[in-house]
Design an enzyme around this catalytic site. Sequence first.
Site, mmCIF file in Angstrom:
data_model
loop_
_atom_site.group_PDB
_atom_site.id
_atom_site.type_symbol
_atom_site.label_atom_id
_atom_site.label_comp_id
_atom_site.label_asym_id
_atom_site.label_seq_id
_atom_site.Cartn_x
_atom_site.Cartn_y
_atom_site.Cartn_z
ATOM 1 N N LYS A 169 35.185 43.222 31.651
ATOM 2 C CA LYS A 169 36.298 42.074 31.752
ATOM 3 C C LYS A 169 37.548 42.470 31.422
ATOM 4 O O LYS A 169 37.673 42.944 30.382
ATOM 5 C CB LYS A 169 35.562 41.083 31.042
ATOM 6 C CG LYS A 169 36.636 39.862 30.779
ATOM 7 C CD LYS A 169 36.182 38.891 29.631
ATOM 8 C CE LYS A 169 36.965 37.847 29.279
ATOM 9 N NZ LYS A 169 36.881 36.795 28.178
ATOM 10 N N ASP A 203 44.678 35.503 28.492
ATOM 11 C CA ASP A 203 43.714 34.215 28.313
ATOM 12 C C ASP A 203 44.315 32.988 27.619
ATOM 13 O O ASP A 203 43.980 32.985 26.386
ATOM 14 C CB ASP A 203 42.118 34.768 28.019
ATOM 15 C CG ASP A 203 41.374 33.430 28.064
ATOM 16 O OD1 ASP A 203 41.732 32.535 28.981
ATOM 17 O OD2 ASP A 203 40.347 33.348 27.522
ATOM 18 N N LYS A 244 43.679 26.948 25.136
ATOM 19 C CA LYS A 244 43.263 27.257 23.624
ATOM 20 C C LYS A 244 44.148 26.741 22.847
ATOM 21 O O LYS A 244 45.307 26.503 22.975
ATOM 22 C CB LYS A 244 43.210 28.904 23.756
ATOM 23 C CG LYS A 244 42.108 29.378 24.509
ATOM 24 C CD LYS A 244 42.218 31.071 24.195
ATOM 25 C CE LYS A 244 41.202 31.895 24.870
ATOM 26 N NZ LYS A 244 39.889 31.599 24.243
ATOM 27 N N ASP A 280 42.037 40.222 25.659
ATOM 28 C CA ASP A 280 40.929 39.826 26.214
ATOM 29 C C ASP A 280 40.725 40.790 27.440
ATOM 30 O O ASP A 280 39.825 40.462 28.327
ATOM 31 C CB ASP A 280 41.185 38.286 26.865
ATOM 32 C CG ASP A 280 39.958 37.709 27.248
ATOM 33 O OD1 ASP A 280 38.910 37.946 26.567
ATOM 34 O OD2 ASP A 280 39.794 36.488 27.901
ATOM 35 N N ASP A 299 38.327 27.990 30.259
ATOM 36 C CA ASP A 299 38.195 28.850 29.155
ATOM 37 C C ASP A 299 37.025 29.859 29.163
ATOM 38 O O ASP A 299 36.834 30.750 28.386
ATOM 39 C CB ASP A 299 38.344 28.252 27.741
ATOM 40 C CG ASP A 299 39.008 29.336 27.019
ATOM 41 O OD1 ASP A 299 39.491 30.345 27.192
ATOM 42 O OD2 ASP A 299 38.807 29.157 25.480
ATOM 43 N N GLU A 355 35.898 31.855 31.587
ATOM 44 C CA GLU A 355 36.299 32.350 32.664
ATOM 45 C C GLU A 355 35.696 34.000 32.899
ATOM 46 O O GLU A 355 35.726 34.387 33.947
ATOM 47 C CB GLU A 355 37.960 32.540 32.979
ATOM 48 C CG GLU A 355 38.798 33.519 32.109
ATOM 49 C CD GLU A 355 38.346 33.734 30.682
ATOM 50 O OE1 GLU A 355 38.403 34.715 30.081
ATOM 51 O OE2 GLU A 355 38.416 32.486 30.203
ATOM 52 N N ARG A 360 32.887 35.181 32.240
ATOM 53 C CA ARG A 360 31.735 35.350 32.721
ATOM 54 C C ARG A 360 31.741 35.164 34.500
ATOM 55 O O ARG A 360 30.964 35.635 35.229
ATOM 56 C CB ARG A 360 30.612 34.509 32.487
ATOM 57 C CG ARG A 360 30.960 32.957 32.402
ATOM 58 C CD ARG A 360 30.129 31.995 31.419
ATOM 59 N NE ARG A 360 31.014 32.283 29.959
ATOM 60 C CZ ARG A 360 30.352 31.611 28.946
ATOM 61 N NH1 ARG A 360 29.548 30.794 28.986
ATOM 62 N NH2 ARG A 360 30.989 31.914 27.895
#
Length: 479
Positions: A242, A247, A254, A265, A324, A326, A328
């Site tokens: 990933k 993010d 967030k 991230d 949030d 995202e 996966r």
Amino acid sequence: MNLSLKKEVQNRGDRIVFVEQDKFQKEGVSRQEFDGKKLTGLLWREPWGRVFYVGIGSQPYSAETFRKAAGFGVKSLLKIGATEISIDFSKQPDFLPFAAAVVEGAILGSYRFEEFKEEKAKRKNKLEILNIISGDIIESNYVQLEKEVQQGATLAEAVNYVRSIGNMPANHVNPEALALKAMELAQTRQGLRVEVFDADRLEKEGFGGLISVGQGSSNEPRLIVLDYQPASALQPVLVVGKAITFDSGGISIKPGERMDEMKYDKMGGCAVLGIMEAVSKLNLPIRVVGILAAAENMPSGKAYRPGDIIRIYGGKTVEVLNTDAEGRIVLADALAYGIDRFHPRLVFDLATLTGACIVALGKQKAGLFSNRKELADFLWKNSEDYGDPLWPLPLGEEFDEAISSDVALVKNVGGREGGACTAAAFLQKWIGDIPWVHLDIAGPAWITKELPYLEKGATGFGVRLICRYLLEQLKGKAS
């Protein structure tokens, strides 16, 4: 940095000597001043240079004991101007099996992220020469030790490479910049090829996850594929990361506190870059394919929304309940594509996936999920010695049920309970029966407190773990 293994070096420069607790004797030094307790130090001046005695505590010792001791020693000497450091095993041959871990700790401990500091604020010296003094050992052992020491150096340098990218902020590293990093890497390593999918190609070929997550940003998403293919290799090992370069959470934004840390991230994807550098530099006779799912998750008038239904590469659908979650979604695209195109014999994925994993395990261990118990047990058992500690977490029907959707194959969140487990269950929908390991590295991917061989910031977690596993496979010691 120049690394060498020698049976002896002339008395010059600075040396590190490891000391067991309560076994140090030197005239003029009392037990109260230095007794060899773990990660304590004593600087001693000889006519030819300095010796830094580093305490390693009492037995039993592990690779991590020596990794930490070496990092502590090197960082301490660098602070007082060292540039050439010798680590002396000549009178401690029983410690030689830990020499590779010592080299890792020394090189990792020498790293500093100073990209944006003024020149006057940067460290004035760096580790230029690292000598490992073995003492007299038989030639066959010396040859094997030299190989292990060089492997340790290669892995540590790959980790530092990952840290150097991971620490960069999002205004300097976006998905396109990661693609350029991959292309630069492929140009320097024999047998390594790269392919980059831009937004137009992702749209055309049905990568609905990457397109949706990335559409809220002016920085378009990328799928980055690195293929290391030795002549003799057969089915590859697939490693997917990933790489969300920032993010914000998107529409499900967030909290502002510590949002600056969301530049990290991307660490799963950065780890894939480090793994590909290491396996190609080590010339492993294993085909390894690395895929980075790179996007920036931002809120805007073009951003994807809660309630959207996304079609992942290959056609399966996802109901979005929280933008949030995202990571996966982009991983599903990358996993589906990687499995469809390369037919791997084994799949790893690495992702800073869930805060729930940090709640469960804290910041030092990554969550380990696998559909093969023997594989999971091997990684769990050895992860501490590899320097990337894991802890197993469950998969099961209850987590599958939690992400069942009324309008799509799955929804992208399954409630607060077992959040790391429902995220893993989501990814498993794209795996089938292929042996698979999911590493939720949300906790250890970066640190906010300096450790013996790591400074604050990106850690490069996962590089040593997966590369060490591949090396053990070659020895026939891992399935």
